[in-house]
Structure formats: structure tokens, C-alpha cells
Design a protein around this motif. Sequence first.
Motif, PDB file in Angstrom:
ATOM      1  N   TYR A  31       1.739  -9.067 -55.975  1.00 25.65           N
ATOM      2  CA  TYR A  31       1.775  -8.439 -54.946  1.00 25.65           C
ATOM      3  C   TYR A  31       2.954  -8.410 -53.966  1.00 25.65           C
ATOM      4  N   ILE A  32       3.336  -9.778 -53.915  1.00 27.88           N
ATOM      5  CA  ILE A  32       4.537 -10.133 -53.109  1.00 27.88           C
ATOM      6  C   ILE A  32       5.605 -11.211 -53.985  1.00 27.88           C
ATOM      7  N   THR A  45      -3.827  -7.324 -42.484  1.00 29.73           N
ATOM      8  CA  THR A  45      -4.022  -6.402 -43.851  1.00 29.73           C
ATOM      9  C   THR A  45      -2.664  -6.457 -44.438  1.00 29.73           C
ATOM     10  N   GLY A  46      -2.348  -6.006 -45.617  1.00 32.64           N
ATOM     11  CA  GLY A  46      -1.067  -5.854 -46.387  1.00 32.64           C
ATOM     12  C   GLY A  46      -1.395  -6.804 -47.808  1.00 32.64           C
ATOM     13  N   LYS A  50      -3.301  -9.663 -49.936  1.00 30.44           N
ATOM     14  CA  LYS A  50      -3.890  -9.384 -51.288  1.00 30.44           C
ATOM     15  C   LYS A  50      -3.397 -10.301 -52.213  1.00 30.44           C
ATOM     16  N   GLN A  51      -2.284 -10.969 -52.036  1.00 35.75           N
ATOM     17  CA  GLN A  51      -1.626 -12.255 -52.741  1.00 35.75           C
ATOM     18  C   GLN A  51      -2.298 -13.322 -52.634  1.00 35.75           C
ATOM     19  N   ALA A  52      -2.786 -13.702 -51.193  1.00 43.03           N
ATOM     20  CA  ALA A  52      -3.625 -14.773 -50.946  1.00 43.03           C
ATOM     21  C   ALA A  52      -4.948 -14.525 -51.591  1.00 43.03           C
ATOM     22  N   GLY A  70      -6.715  -6.615 -49.581  1.00 39.84           N
ATOM     23  CA  GLY A  70      -5.635  -6.534 -48.644  1.00 39.84           C
ATOM     24  C   GLY A  70      -6.088  -6.653 -47.309  1.00 39.84           C
ATOM     25  N   VAL A  71      -7.336  -7.131 -46.859  1.00 42.15           N
ATOM     26  CA  VAL A  71      -7.982  -7.169 -45.527  1.00 42.15           C
ATOM     27  C   VAL A  71      -8.448  -8.365 -45.502  1.00 42.15           C
ATOM     28  N   PHE A  72      -7.782  -9.241 -44.547  1.00 44.84           N
ATOM     29  CA  PHE A  72      -8.298 -10.626 -44.236  1.00 44.84           C
ATOM     30  C   PHE A  72      -9.527 -10.611 -43.581  1.00 44.84           C
TER      31      PHE A  72
END
Length: 116
Positions: A31-32, A45-46, A50-52, A70-72
Motif C-alpha cells: 500500500y506504501i 486513515t489512509g 492499510k500497510q500497518a 485504512g482506518v486506525f
Amino acid sequence: MITLGAALCTGSLLVLAVPQIAGAASRGCSYISSTFRPTLTYGQTGPAVKQAQCLSNKWGGQPPKLAPTGVFDAAVLKKIKWIQGCHGLPESGVIETRTWQALYHPVLDCYNPYPA
């Protein structure tokens, strides 16, 4: 012939092992860039979140798999705190440099029980 002791002294063994672990952990999580590691906190978010989330799913054991939304949220916070504890890091729930390192290089076994 190189002995194990000589390989350890020269660091040759370590150089061979680290890229394999890093590649295995991030496989499927794109994702990154693996070099982009922003500080993330609850509510953000972001794509970095998503990567984490994706990297956290590389951990075995009981922790539930997180959908890369993508939501923490609270589920991400709980899992990140557990991962931090497994690595002996402060269980802040904030994804910072040391936590990103833990996400990209998971321990094989964590003996901390996953919180109910």
C-alpha cells in the motif's frame, strides 16, 4: 571453508538472513513504500494505516486478522499494543519508527497472551 563462528564475526550470516525476513514480512503488503514510515495514531486513515494492518497480519498465533480498511480503529490499536509488547517496546499504540521495524520484522513467537 567458513565456520559458523567466522560467519558470525564477519556478519556474513546476518547479511544473508535479514533481507529474506524483511521480504517475507512485507510480501503482499504494497500500500506504501517500505521506506515510508509515518507516525500513526488512533483515528488516522489512509494507505499507511492499510500497510500497518496488512503487516500486522503476518504475525501468527491468536490475534485476529485485520481487514486492510485504512482506518486506525480500536482493533488496530489493540493489536499494535500487543505487537509492541512482544518486542519489548512501550505499549503506546502509536506506530512510530520502532513499531514499523517490529511490523516489518515480526518475532517468530510471542509469549504474551493476546488480550481478550
